[in-house]
Design an enzyme around this catalytic site. Structure first.
Site, PDB file in Angstrom:
ATOM      1  N   ARG A 149       0.820  -1.219   0.000  1.00 51.23           N
ATOM      2  CA  ARG A 149       0.000   0.000   0.000  1.00 51.23           C
ATOM      3  C   ARG A 149       0.851   1.265   0.000  1.00 51.23           C
ATOM      4  O   ARG A 149       0.582   2.197  -0.755  1.00 51.23           O
ATOM      5  CB  ARG A 149      -0.957   0.015   1.194  1.00 51.23           C
ATOM      6  CG  ARG A 149      -2.040  -1.029   1.100  1.00 51.23           C
ATOM      7  CD  ARG A 149      -2.876  -1.077   2.355  1.00 51.23           C
ATOM      8  NE  ARG A 149      -1.989  -1.334   3.498  1.00 51.23           N
ATOM      9  CZ  ARG A 149      -2.298  -1.100   4.764  1.00 51.23           C
ATOM     10  NH1 ARG A 149      -3.465  -0.585   5.081  1.00 51.23           N
ATOM     11  NH2 ARG A 149      -1.464  -1.374   5.726  1.00 51.23           N
TER      12      ARG A 149
ATOM     13  N   ASN B  17      -6.082  -2.680   2.160  1.00 50.52           N
ATOM     14  CA  ASN B  17      -6.062  -4.128   2.301  1.00 50.52           C
ATOM     15  C   ASN B  17      -7.485  -4.638   2.354  1.00 50.52           C
ATOM     16  O   ASN B  17      -8.382  -3.951   2.857  1.00 50.52           O
ATOM     17  CB  ASN B  17      -5.344  -4.533   3.593  1.00 50.52           C
ATOM     18  CG  ASN B  17      -3.848  -4.424   3.489  1.00 50.52           C
ATOM     19  OD1 ASN B  17      -3.279  -4.384   2.404  1.00 50.52           O
ATOM     20  ND2 ASN B  17      -3.185  -4.378   4.633  1.00 50.52           N
TER      21      ASN B  17
END
Length: 99
Positions: free
Chosen positions: A17, A35
């Site tokens: 990320r 996520n």
């Protein structure tokens, strides 16, 4: 243009990320990455078509610690974006945290 992505493989716990945010910002994209409970990573990005194509190529590789098995991508219309998510498409690319 708005694109939605789902990235599967070893993509959590490998700074995916943070690196996706860094790459998206370098490409001047707006949107978010998060996520998912199933172990995948989801992203939604808006911007120039060529920048989105480059971002998708990066998602297919990910950071050095990741192993990307697949990337699903689809183009979205503005009407398909949930109001909660739309605000993220107006500001710089960010990481979304789920409850």
């Amino acid at each position: 243009m708005i694109r939605h992505y789902r990235v599967r493989g070893k993509v959590q716990g490998v700074s995916f990320r943070a690196n996706a945010r860094k790459r998206a910002r370098a490409l001047q994209l707006r949107g978010w990455v998060q996520n998912c409970e199933d172990g995948s990573v989801e992203a939604c990005a808006s911007g120039d078509e060529s920048a989105l194509e480059e971002f998708e190529r990066w998602l297919g590789r990910g950071p050095v610690w990741a192993r990307v098995d697949s990337v699903e991508a689809k183009t979205l219309l503005e009407s398909q974006i949930e109001k909660e998510q739309a605000q993220y498409l107006l500001t710089e690319f960010t990481i979304r945290y789920t409850d």
